[in-house]
Every structure is written in structure tokens, then in C-alpha cells.
Motif scaffolding. Structure first.
Motif, PDB file in Angstrom:
ATOM      1  N   LYS A   1     -19.372  10.773  -5.457  1.00  0.00           N
ATOM      2  CA  LYS A   1     -18.881   9.447  -5.876  1.00  0.00           C
ATOM      3  C   LYS A   1     -19.148   9.221  -7.361  1.00  0.00           C
ATOM      4  CE  LYS A   1     -20.578   5.350  -4.504  1.00  0.00           C
ATOM      5  NZ  LYS A   1     -20.878   4.169  -3.707  1.00  0.00           N
TER       6      LYS A   1
ATOM      7  N   ARG B   1     -12.870   8.028  -2.695  1.00  0.00           N
ATOM      8  CA  ARG B   1     -12.697   7.311  -1.422  1.00  0.00           C
ATOM      9  C   ARG B   1     -11.359   7.664  -0.764  1.00  0.00           C
ATOM     10  NH1 ARG B   1     -12.829   0.808  -0.738  1.00  0.00           N
ATOM     11  NH2 ARG B   1     -11.512   0.793   1.069  1.00  0.00           N
TER      12      ARG B   1
ATOM     13  N   TRP C   1     -11.235  -4.395  14.785  1.00  0.00           N
ATOM     14  CA  TRP C   1     -10.388  -3.397  15.440  1.00  0.00           C
ATOM     15  C   TRP C   1     -11.138  -2.719  16.586  1.00  0.00           C
ATOM     16  CZ3 TRP C   1      -7.661  -0.235  10.949  1.00  0.00           C
ATOM     17  CH2 TRP C   1      -6.780  -1.082  10.263  1.00  0.00           C
ATOM     18  N   LEU C   2     -12.468  -2.655  16.422  1.00  0.00           N
ATOM     19  CA  LEU C   2     -13.269  -1.956  17.440  1.00  0.00           C
ATOM     20  C   LEU C   2     -13.259  -2.703  18.774  1.00  0.00           C
ATOM     21  CD1 LEU C   2     -16.395  -0.876  15.349  1.00  0.00           C
ATOM     22  CD2 LEU C   2     -14.337   0.422  15.834  1.00  0.00           C
TER      23      LEU C   2
ATOM     24  N   ASP D   1       0.812  -1.219   0.000  1.00  0.00           N
ATOM     25  CA  ASP D   1       0.000   0.000   0.000  1.00  0.00           C
ATOM     26  C   ASP D   1       0.849   1.274   0.000  1.00  0.00           C
ATOM     27  OD1 ASP D   1      -2.277  -1.449  -0.069  1.00  0.00           O
ATOM     28  OD2 ASP D   1      -2.878  -1.099   2.006  1.00  0.00           O
TER      29      ASP D   1
ATOM     30  N   GLY E   1       1.843  -0.183 -12.885  1.00  0.00           N
ATOM     31  CA  GLY E   1       2.396  -0.133 -11.533  1.00  0.00           C
ATOM     32  C   GLY E   1       1.953  -1.314 -10.708  1.00  0.00           C
ATOM     33  N   ARG E   2       1.801  -1.047  -9.441  1.00  0.00           N
ATOM     34  CA  ARG E   2       1.479  -2.105  -8.495  1.00  0.00           C
ATOM     35  C   ARG E   2       0.183  -2.840  -8.844  1.00  0.00           C
ATOM     36  NH1 ARG E   2      -1.746  -1.113  -3.059  1.00  0.00           N
ATOM     37  NH2 ARG E   2      -1.418  -3.107  -2.045  1.00  0.00           N
TER      38      ARG E   2
ATOM     39  N   LEU F   1      -2.313   9.245 -10.945  1.00  0.00           N
ATOM     40  CA  LEU F   1      -2.329   7.905 -10.366  1.00  0.00           C
ATOM     41  C   LEU F   1      -0.963   7.628  -9.733  1.00  0.00           C
ATOM     42  CD1 LEU F   1      -4.630   5.826 -10.491  1.00  0.00           C
ATOM     43  CD2 LEU F   1      -3.398   4.720 -12.357  1.00  0.00           C
ATOM     44  N   PRO F   2      -0.922   7.336  -8.439  1.00  0.00           N
ATOM     45  CA  PRO F   2       0.391   7.156  -7.811  1.00  0.00           C
ATOM     46  C   PRO F   2       1.198   5.995  -8.393  1.00  0.00           C
ATOM     47  CG  PRO F   2      -1.372   6.666  -6.266  1.00  0.00           C
ATOM     48  CD  PRO F   2      -2.011   7.244  -7.474  1.00  0.00           C
ATOM     49  N   TYR F   3       0.502   4.950  -8.843  1.00  0.00           N
ATOM     50  CA  TYR F   3       1.236   3.781  -9.340  1.00  0.00           C
ATOM     51  C   TYR F   3       2.034   4.088 -10.600  1.00  0.00           C
ATOM     52  CZ  TYR F   3      -1.949   1.220  -6.251  1.00  0.00           C
ATOM     53  OH  TYR F   3      -2.658   0.762  -5.172  1.00  0.00           O
TER      54      TYR F   3
ATOM     55  N   ILE G   1     -13.347   4.350   5.673  1.00  0.00           N
ATOM     56  CA  ILE G   1     -13.974   3.279   6.450  1.00  0.00           C
ATOM     57  C   ILE G   1     -13.940   3.594   7.946  1.00  0.00           C
ATOM     58  CG2 ILE G   1     -13.684   0.855   7.122  1.00  0.00           C
ATOM     59  CD1 ILE G   1     -12.755   0.496   4.145  1.00  0.00           C
TER      60      ILE G   1
ATOM     61  N   ARG H   1       0.308   8.657 -14.298  1.00  0.00           N
ATOM     62  CA  ARG H   1      -0.628   9.154 -15.314  1.00  0.00           C
ATOM     63  C   ARG H   1      -1.719  10.005 -14.669  1.00  0.00           C
ATOM     64  NH1 ARG H   1      -0.314   3.979 -18.026  1.00  0.00           N
ATOM     65  NH2 ARG H   1      -2.043   3.261 -16.762  1.00  0.00           N
TER      66      ARG H   1
ATOM     67  N   PHE I   1     -17.048   5.141   9.297  1.00  0.00           N
ATOM     68  CA  PHE I   1     -18.117   4.185   9.586  1.00  0.00           C
ATOM     69  C   PHE I   1     -17.826   3.430  10.887  1.00  0.00           C
ATOM     70  CE2 PHE I   1     -18.603   4.905   5.082  1.00  0.00           C
ATOM     71  CZ  PHE I   1     -19.973   4.949   4.916  1.00  0.00           C
ATOM     72  N   LEU I   2     -16.570   3.029  11.033  1.00  0.00           N
ATOM     73  CA  LEU I   2     -16.198   2.279  12.249  1.00  0.00           C
ATOM     74  C   LEU I   2     -16.444   3.120  13.494  1.00  0.00           C
ATOM     75  CD1 LEU I   2     -12.864   0.513  11.176  1.00  0.00           C
ATOM     76  CD2 LEU I   2     -15.147  -0.472  11.311  1.00  0.00           C
ATOM     77  N   LEU I   3     -16.060   4.380  13.400  1.00  0.00           N
ATOM     78  CA  LEU I   3     -16.229   5.289  14.542  1.00  0.00           C
ATOM     79  C   LEU I   3     -17.707   5.431  14.907  1.00  0.00           C
ATOM     80  CD1 LEU I   3     -15.034   7.307  16.531  1.00  0.00           C
ATOM     81  CD2 LEU I   3     -15.000   9.012  14.730  1.00  0.00           C
TER      82      LEU I   3
ATOM     83  N   ARG J   1       8.740   4.899  -7.591  1.00  0.00           N
ATOM     84  CA  ARG J   1       8.009   6.166  -7.425  1.00  0.00           C
ATOM     85  C   ARG J   1       7.894   6.589  -5.954  1.00  0.00           C
ATOM     86  NH1 ARG J   1       5.298   8.817 -10.910  1.00  0.00           N
ATOM     87  NH2 ARG J   1       3.459   9.069  -9.602  1.00  0.00           N
TER      88      ARG J   1
ATOM     89  N   LEU K   1     -20.610   0.032   2.334  1.00  0.00           N
ATOM     90  CA  LEU K   1     -19.240   0.428   1.970  1.00  0.00           C
ATOM     91  C   LEU K   1     -18.815  -0.075   0.601  1.00  0.00           C
ATOM     92  CD1 LEU K   1     -17.380  -0.103   5.338  1.00  0.00           C
ATOM     93  CD2 LEU K   1     -18.040   2.029   4.285  1.00  0.00           C
TER      94      LEU K   1
ATOM     95  N   LYS L   1      -5.025   4.356   7.803  1.00  0.00           N
ATOM     96  CA  LYS L   1      -5.839   3.275   8.391  1.00  0.00           C
ATOM     97  C   LYS L   1      -5.221   2.754   9.678  1.00  0.00           C
ATOM     98  CE  LYS L   1      -4.514   0.872   4.312  1.00  0.00           C
ATOM     99  NZ  LYS L   1      -4.966   0.059   3.210  1.00  0.00           N
TER     100      LYS L   1
END
Lengths: 360, 261
Positions: free
Chosen positions: A360, A176, B83-84, A143, B178-179, A164-166, A313, A169, A316-318, B167, B72, A265
Motif C-alpha cells: 500500500k 486497492r 449485504w451479509l 463506476d 475524467g469522471r 488512469l482509466p478516467y 472489501i 494518463r 473483509f466481508l467474507l 473511454r 478499511l 462488488k
């Protein structure tokens, strides 16, 4: 040297200064530098989210440059306001006494014996070991090709979420991820400290985020063991061991905490969620006086924005965690008002979700 | 519904390392059970006993899982609900409370249980000694330094083991893929990736045609990568090399893009 000083300034001095504002509303017995720093981080991240998300969504060119200018000014202003609140009479006598108290406020009435001191030493050795490993060991995570590169692109190109970081481009907005601007805060620190964003992510962030998380655990321990303070270092050691040996799978928040510390995260799992426990313990402290501490409610609102900054996410968890906790507290305390207020603090999260759905 | 429940069970087992014989969650369950019996303070009971229990029940509830995934639009992150539970915090609180006055013994027993039931994070295969402040492989930095343009951008195709890192060091180096190509379950397709990584032997003629279509200024190959014919026969020059990699520059593409070194 200048880079270290700049890092200390932006990662300790500024959040601490900002924290003086919410802490002003705190009752005397709860004030201490640790809470000030935690409150400062929450308020600072909330302000960062509020400034950065509109910039990502609605500023076409050089939006990171815009954030850099505005947030620098805002952070300075908030920190200055905090200092003004603290020192120039608004806080008056009440907050002037704050630093008369030691960092560990219970020390006044409780003097740890040799056993407790040994336990504290053991705890600090474990944390020191974790920090040493964080600096000297590289943790591979795929990640990073996304998050760390996002930070680096902002630093090197001055714009956010345009490419795009990958591959580099041009890309349409990835909503999100674009609402969770934690990598942009890392880029901000990198620019201010004049350090490569990858170094800030992999080396500087663990050095600040790990102690910050342990600070949350420590504040929780102080409440849990208010009457048996000798248990606090034992609790901290067990917590630290759990973090070290919690790598039972790649999914646990303990694994994220030590191997992906710099990712939003991970901050959500290791800082935001424990912070909810801490705020709930503070807010529903059975010893509290009638009037609730406004500081904690401010911090809770800021926590929602911080969650949004960490990952979509985690918002939502919070909300799930608060909803379940509020329900349980309502039942056991037979009090409907406070849980309703907990619900009201979810407004920033509701707006976040609404924004997410709209674009979105 | 039963199927969804079983899915949640598998997620839970994977999360707690059940199949790797890791049993930290047993410590958690014991401590949670103890707190059910021993915790008297109302707010603590609500936060450390009832809330985790309800969340655990929610986690296994098929309807809850359906709602979560629908909301989601993402089934892969369901494990984060766990995790909660804050297993470490509840366990630490329960354990310290359980041992009460015998805290030294308690600390030794709990510490030993954690060490035995858990897994030291630094034993992970993903953690290695850092080779530089970037925490990137030194050779990746070396390659990126060679590729880095004085100004503007370059396009470089690199072997899969460098894809993650280039990168993270320099974003002026663009890549044709890429990845996203390396994660099989994401199911992306890229013809250049197929030619570069999937072919047993790189078919130089078609490969170089593709690199030019993608505007690659540089091609980085592992020294032991099998190539049908040398790239130098197709308008490339061997620009530089490191211990494990050969860096070719496409002179034609470089002239076209005008961004090469």
C-alpha cells in the motif's frame, strides 16, 4: 457465430471442465452439473487471481499479454485434467454414474405436479424477463468509467492498471483496485471471444452471472427444503421477486445484482456471499456422513480468492461473515473442530490483506 | 458513541429506503422474527437466525463501526456490511416456511407484499432502452468514432455528459480530466474543467491556451454552449459535428503531437 461459440466455450465448457476436479471429491448424492459449474467457476477464478495479481504487481510491460497466455494454458490444463479425472479411470465407477442422475437430482423420487410446474414456469418467466431487460436496457453507473475502462484498456493496450482509466494518463499502481482483478477476467473473456470488453461487461456478463447466482439460490433451496421439495419453486419465485423489487435504494445487493451485474462488488454481494451460505449449509449438513466432503473445503478456499478478485472489501466481508457464522455454529453444534477449519480457510484472505498492507 | 450509532442508523435507513417509504426490511424483520420462533434445525438456526442477528447488532455497534472504518480506511462502504444479512434469502426462507402448507396463498401474499413494499429496479431513472450493444449513448459512440485515431493516441476534451462514455468505447482517446471531476464530494480541482464547465461563457483565449497546455488535439462542445469568440479564430477548425455536438480540431496541437487524424 464464432464469438458466441467462443463465449460458450470460455464461460460454460471450461468452467464445467475445471469443476470436475473438485467435484471428484464430492459424495455421490451431492454431485450434479450445477455444483460442477459452481465449483468450476470458483476454482477458475481462484486460479485467475493467483496468476494475475503477481503479474499486476511485478511484471512491468504487457502484463495482460502474459496473463492471457498463462491463464489460457492453465484453464485448458485444468479443464483437461477435470475431463481426465472424470473419464479416464481416476474417478472410476463413482464419478461415472454422475450423469446417470438428472440435472435436478430430486426428480427421481419427486415428480412435480401441475402446480409446481406452473410455479417453475413462473420463476423462469421472471428470470427470462430479467435477462431480456439486462440485454435490452442500459444501466448507467458512474463506476463503469473505472471498471469497464480497465477491462477495455487491458484488451486494447495489453497492460493492466498502468494508466488512469478516467483520463488514460500513466498512473502509479492503485493497490486497492489492482488486487481485485475481476475486470481483467472480463478482458480475458473479451479477448478470447473477440468481443469489445464493454459489450462483454454490459451484455455477456449478465447472461452468465445472473443464472449462476440463481443456481446458487437453487442449491440453497434444495438443502433448505430437502423434505418439502414442493417449496423449492416458491422459494425461487420469492427470491426472484426480491431481486426485481429490491431496488429500495442504490445500495442494496439486489440493486447491484441487476444494475451493475458485471462489477466485482456486485459479484461479491450476489454470488460470493450467498455462496458462503451454501457452503456452510453443505459443510454443516446434519445428514452428512462423518468424513467431510473435501470438495466444499476446496471451494471455500477458492471462494476467499474469488472474493479478493471481486473487491478488496469483500475479503473483509467474507471473513466477518465466516467468523460470526463459525461462532454461532460452534455454539449450537458444540463442535469446535469445524469452526476452526473454517478459520483455517481464511489463510488466503489473510495473505491478501498482508499483501495489501505491504504494498500500500 | 451515540453520534456514531446515529450515523449507522442513517446508513441503515438510507439502505432500506426508509425515507422513500419502502418497507421490504419490515418483511425481512418479520421473517427473521418468525425464524427465531420456528426454526428448529440447529445449523439452519445458526446460519439464518443467529448470524444475521449478530451481524445486525454489529452494524449498529459504534465500536464495530470504528474498527471497520479504521481497518478499511473507508467510511463510505460501511453499508455493504448489510449485504451479509442477505435480506432476500432470509425473507424468502422465512416466508415460505411461515406459510407452510398454504403455499399458493403464501406466494400470492408474499409476492404482493414484495411488490407493494419494494421498488421495481427497471423503474430506476438510471435505466434506459439500450441504443447499441455497448449500452452507451449512440451519440457518445458517434463522437468517439470521429475522435478515434487511426493509430497512436489523441487527447480530447469533451462535455461532462460524454465524460463517462468516451473511454468505455475507445481507450486511445485520452482526456485531460475524467469522471473524478464530476463527483463533487471527491473535491478535485482542474483549471481546464473550470474553464470548460463552470464558466457561464467560455473565455476562448484563456480556454484555448489551457487546451494547448494540456495537449488537447480536439475540443468537443455542445452546440448550445456559449463561447466568447469562435474557436475557429484561435487556430481550430470545425472538424465534424453530430446532432448535439461540435467537434473542433486544434491544427497546431495536432501537428505538435503528431497523433491526430
Amino acid at each position: 457465430m464464432i464469438q458466441i461459440m467462443a463465449s460458450v466455450f470460455w464461460l460454460l465448457a471450461i468452467p464445467f471442465g475445471i469443476g470436475l476436479i473438485p467435484v471428484h471429491f464430492l459424495s455421490e448424492r451431492k454431485k450434479n452439473p450445477g455444483i460442477t459449474l459452481l465449483a468450476g467457476y470458483l476454482l477458475m477464478w481462484a486460479v485467475f487471481e493467483v496468476i494475475t495479481v503477481p503479474a499486476v504487481l511485478w511484471i512491468k510491460y504487457d502484463n495482460f499479454q502474459f496473463v492471457l497466455r498463462i491463464f489460457t494454458a492453465a484453464a485448458m490444463l485444468f479443464a483437461a485434467a477435470g475431463i481426465v479425472v472424470r473419464y479416464l479411470g481416476i474417478a472410476r465407477e463413482r464419478s461415472r454414474n454422475m450423469y446417470a442422475k438428472p440435472l435436478i437430482s430430486y426428480e427421481k423420487e419427486y415428480r412435480p405436479g401441475i402446480e409446481a410446474k406452473t410455479e417453475w414456469a413462473l420463476f423462469f418467466i421472471i428470470v427470462g424477463f430479467s435477462l431480456y431487460m439486462a440485454v435490452t436496457r442500459a444501466s448507467f453507473d458512474g463506476d463503469d468509467a473505472y471498471y469497464v475502462v480497465q477491462s477495455l484498456m487491458a484488451q486494447q493496450n495489453g497492460s493492466m492498471y498502468k494508466n488512469l482509466p478516467y483520463t488514460g494518463r500513466s498512473a502509479s499502481l492503485d493497490v486497492r483496485h489492482a488486487l481485485a482483478v475481476f475486470p481483467m477476467w472480463i478482458a480475458f473473456v473479451a479477448v478470447q471471444a473477440d468481443l469489445h470488453a464493454t459489450i462483454v461487461s454490459h451484455v455477456v456478463m449478465p447472461l452468465i452471472l445472473m443464472p449462476l447466482t440463481y443456481l446458487v439460490f437453487y442449491e440453497i433451496a434444495k438443502i433448505l427444503f430437502a423434505e418439502k421439495k414442493e417449496n423449492i419453486p416458491v422459494f425461487m419465485i420469492v427470491m426472484a421477486l426480491f431481486q426485481l423489487f429490491g431496488n429500495v435504494s442504490i445500495y442494496t445487493n439486489e440493486t447491484f445484482f441487476l444494475t451493475r451485474t458485471w462489477q466485482g462488488k456486485s459479484v461479491a454481494g450476489s454470488f460470493v456471499i450467498p455462496m458462503v451460505f451454501l457452503l456452510l449449509l453443505w459443510i454443516f449438513d446434519e445428514k452428512r456422513k462423518k468424513g467431510q466432503d473435501a470438495c466444499f473445503w476446496i471451494m471455500l478456499v477458492c471462494l476467499h480468492l474469488t472474493a479478493g478478485m471481486c473487491s478488496s472489501i469483500s475479503v473483509f466481508l467474507l471473513v466477518i461473515l465466516l467468523a460470526v457464522s463459525a461462532f454461532c455454529l460452534m455454539i449450537v453444534k458444540r463442535d469446535i473442530k469445524a469452526p476452526l477449519m473454517l478459520g483455517a480457510t481464511c489463510i488466503p484472505s489473510a495473505l491478501y490483506v498482508l499483501l495489501y498492507l505491504l504494498i500500500k | 458513541m451515540w453520534g456514531i450509532f446515529l450515523e449507522s442508523l442513517v446508513i441503515f435507513q438510507n439502505y432500506v429506503g426508509f425515507h422513500q417509504y419502502r418497507f421490504l426490511f419490515v418483511i425481512y424483520l418479520v421473517c427473521l422474527l418468525y425464524l427465531w420462533v420456528a426454526e428448529k434445525k440447529k445449523s439452519f438456526r445458526a446460519i439464518f437466525v443467529y448470524t444475521p442477528t449478530i451481524l445486525l447488532l454489529c452494524f449498529f455497534n459504534p465500536l464495530f463501526r470504528k474498527a471497520f472504518v479504521a481497518l478499511l480506511d473507508d467510511a463510505e462502504t460501511y453499508y455493504r456490511l448489510l449485504w451479509l444479512l442477505q435480506m432476500s434469502m432470509v425473507s424468502a426462507y422465512g416466508a415460505v416456511k411461515l406459510f407452510g402448507r398454504f403455499r399458493k396463498t403464501g406466494l400470492i401474499v408474499t409476492g404482493a407484499a414484495i411488490v407493494l413494499c419494494g421498488s421495481l429496479v427497471y423503474r430506476s431513472e438510471h435505466i434506459t432502452r439500450a441504443q447499441n450493444w455497448y449500452h452507451l449513448p449512440a451519440e457518445a459512440v458517434e463522437v468517439a468514432d470521429i475522435l478515434k485515431p487511426a493509430e497512436g493516441r489523441v487527447m480530447a476534451i469533451v462535455p461532462a455528459d460524454l465524460v463517462y462514455y468516451i473511454r468505455q468505447y475507445e481507450t486511445a482517446i485520452n482526456m485531460p480530466y475524467g469522471r473524478e471531476m464530476l463527483i463533487a464530494r471527491w473535491d478535485y480541482y482542474n483549471d481546464l474543467y473550470e474553464a470548460m464547465e463552470r464558466a457561464e461563457v467560455i473565455e476562448t483565449a484563456s480556454f484555448t491556451e489551457l487546451t494547448r497546455n494540456y495537449g488537447c488535439d480536439y475540443v468537443v462542445l455542445k452546440k448550445d454552449r456559449a463561447v466568447e469568440e469562435p474557436l475557429t479564430d484561435f487556430g481550430f477548425i470545425l472538424y465534424a459535428q453530430t446532432d448535439n455536438y461540435l467537434i473542433y480540431q486544434d491544427t497546431e496541437a495536432g501537428e505538435q503531437a503528431g497523433t491526430g487524424r
